[in-house]
Design an enzyme around this catalytic site. Structure first.
Site, PDB file in Angstrom:
ATOM      1  N   LYS A  54       1.027  -1.229   0.029  1.00  8.82           N
ATOM      2  CA  LYS A  54      -0.169  -0.057   0.133  1.00  8.82           C
ATOM      3  C   LYS A  54       0.891   1.184   0.021  1.00  8.82           C
ATOM      4  O   LYS A  54       0.606   2.212  -0.710  1.00  8.82           O
ATOM      5  CB  LYS A  54      -0.860  -0.075   1.005  1.00  8.82           C
ATOM      6  CG  LYS A  54      -2.100  -1.010   0.891  1.00  8.82           C
ATOM      7  CD  LYS A  54      -2.731  -1.246   2.129  1.00  8.82           C
ATOM      8  CE  LYS A  54      -3.674  -2.395   2.172  1.00  8.82           C
ATOM      9  NZ  LYS A  54      -4.384  -2.879   3.284  1.00  8.82           N
ATOM     10  N   GLN A  98      -5.090  -1.946   9.306  1.00  9.99           N
ATOM     11  CA  GLN A  98      -4.779  -3.279   8.797  1.00  9.99           C
ATOM     12  C   GLN A  98      -5.542  -4.042   9.689  1.00  9.99           C
ATOM     13  O   GLN A  98      -4.904  -4.393  10.634  1.00  9.99           O
ATOM     14  CB  GLN A  98      -3.469  -3.393   8.286  1.00  9.99           C
ATOM     15  CG  GLN A  98      -2.886  -4.616   7.519  1.00  9.99           C
ATOM     16  CD  GLN A  98      -3.314  -4.752   6.264  1.00  9.99           C
ATOM     17  OE1 GLN A  98      -3.311  -3.757   5.527  1.00  9.99           O
ATOM     18  NE2 GLN A  98      -3.927  -5.944   5.990  1.00  9.99           N
ATOM     19  N   ASP A 121     -11.584   2.457   3.438  1.00  9.34           N
ATOM     20  CA  ASP A 121     -12.048   1.124   3.399  1.00  9.34           C
ATOM     21  C   ASP A 121     -13.452   1.061   3.197  1.00  9.34           C
ATOM     22  O   ASP A 121     -13.696  -0.065   2.651  1.00  9.34           O
ATOM     23  CB  ASP A 121     -11.398   0.205   4.633  1.00  9.34           C
ATOM     24  CG  ASP A 121     -10.515  -0.918   4.419  1.00  9.34           C
ATOM     25  OD1 ASP A 121     -10.364  -1.245   3.380  1.00  9.34           O
ATOM     26  OD2 ASP A 121     -10.130  -1.287   5.606  1.00  9.34           O
TER      27      ASP A 121
END
Ligand code: NAD
Length: 293
Positions: A54, A98, A121
């Site tokens: 990422k 995460q 997200d």
């Protein structure tokens, strides 16, 4: 005839070039670089690799990426405090935590403390609720990735029959809602479903997200179906495989995604797209700690 491959690596690479061009345009217009903050709690090897990728994606397109690696024993309240500070920070457009988190941290509790406008997200209850109500704001990343791949087939999705295998909060449930939104007739199956193969066999579109390696073989796939494999399982030799038995299903389907190189890179792309969209909204005065529109 063998299926056409939906090459997520190639599609995502081209899309990142477009995003990089948009970032250059922002800078030329005197706007700031989009900013993404990523939290990694503990040192899970898989999570460490995902976070590194990422960060690399952000560098490639010209975003500012701030990765915060925290000790595994970090208290939930401390993580929430850092998230709340970023909610108020105008240089930060997106906040990612995460998964998986250590057992003492509740992932839903954490998500609820991210400002909906910075939930890149796309899984905050506010953003999920908007999807339920057919007014999506920030789309959940993996279902968004799958929809982008489906659009790449050029096939008219409206009216198609779609079966989603898996019903998790991050993937299966929002996936069904995205397909419903474009006019598919959606069936969702899960570990308690009976006659799973019969639900797969009647589907024009199959999206599998179980993490059960090789669950889906050619015997239950309709000829000419579009088969999207979200599942990722690491095998004993370290290689990755999906839920779908690729070689045999590719002989029967019209379109298929590989694992790796299908949905994975497109999910990472969706994070970049959501972050750029959040930055654009913030420029227009629609972000900060307030609710997403
Ligand atoms: P999860 O464990 O939360 O959910 C799995 C779902 O599959 C559950 O709803 C369960 O009921 C269902 N299921 C399990 N066995 C089944 C069976 N035999 N028949 C029918 N349904 C069954 O997992 P998740 O977070 O939704 O992730 C699913 C998979 O997708 C994992 O392999 C994960 O690594 C992968 N994943 C990939 C990406 C990507 O970008 N490619 C993103 C997220 C998750």
């Amino acid at each position: 005839m063998p299926a056409k491959i939906l090459n997520g690596n190639a599609i995502a690479r081209a899309a990142r070039r477009d995003i990089a061009a948009k970032v250059r345009q922002r800078l030329e217009a005197g706007l700031r670089r989009p900013g993404l903050a990523v939290f990694l709690v503990g040192d899970d090897p898989g999570s460490t690799i995902y976070v590194r990728l990422k960060r690399k994606d952000c560098e490639e397109v010209g975003f500012n990426a701030a990765v915060r690696q925290l000790p595994v024993e970090t208290p939930e309240a401390e993580l929430i405090g850092m998230i709340e500070a970023l909610n108020e920070n105008p240089a930060c457009d997106g906040i990612l935590v995460q998964l998986p988190l250590p057992r003492h941290i509740d992932p839903l509790h954490i998500t609820e403390h991210i400002a909906p406008a910075k939930d890149v997200d796309g899984v905050h209850p506010h953003n999920m609720g908007r999807l339920v109500l057919r007014e999506p704001s920030i789309h959940a990343c993996t279902p968004k990735a799958v929809m982008t791949l489906l659009r790449h087939t050029g096939v008219l999705l409206r009216g198609m029959s779609a079966t989603v295998i898996g019903a998790s909060n991050h993937v299966g449930r929002p996936m069904g809602l995205e397909l419903l939104l474009v006019g598919c007739t959606v069936t969702t199956v899960h570990r308690f479903s009976r006659n799973v193969p019969s639900h797969i066999a009647q589907a024009d579109i199959v999206v599998s997200a179980t993490g059960k390696a090789g669950l889906i073989g050619a015997d239950c796939v309709k000829p000419g179906a579009i088969v999207v494999d979200v599942g990722i399982t690491q095998q004993a030799d370290g290689s990755l495989c999906g839920d779908v038995r690729f070689d045999e299903v590719a002989e029967k389907a019209a379109w298929i995604t590989p694992v790796p190189g299908g949905v994975g890179p497109m999910t990472r792309l969706a994070i970049l797209e959501n972050t750029l969209a959040a930055a654009t909204l913030a420029d227009a005065g629609g972000s900060g700690s307030g609710a997403a529109r």
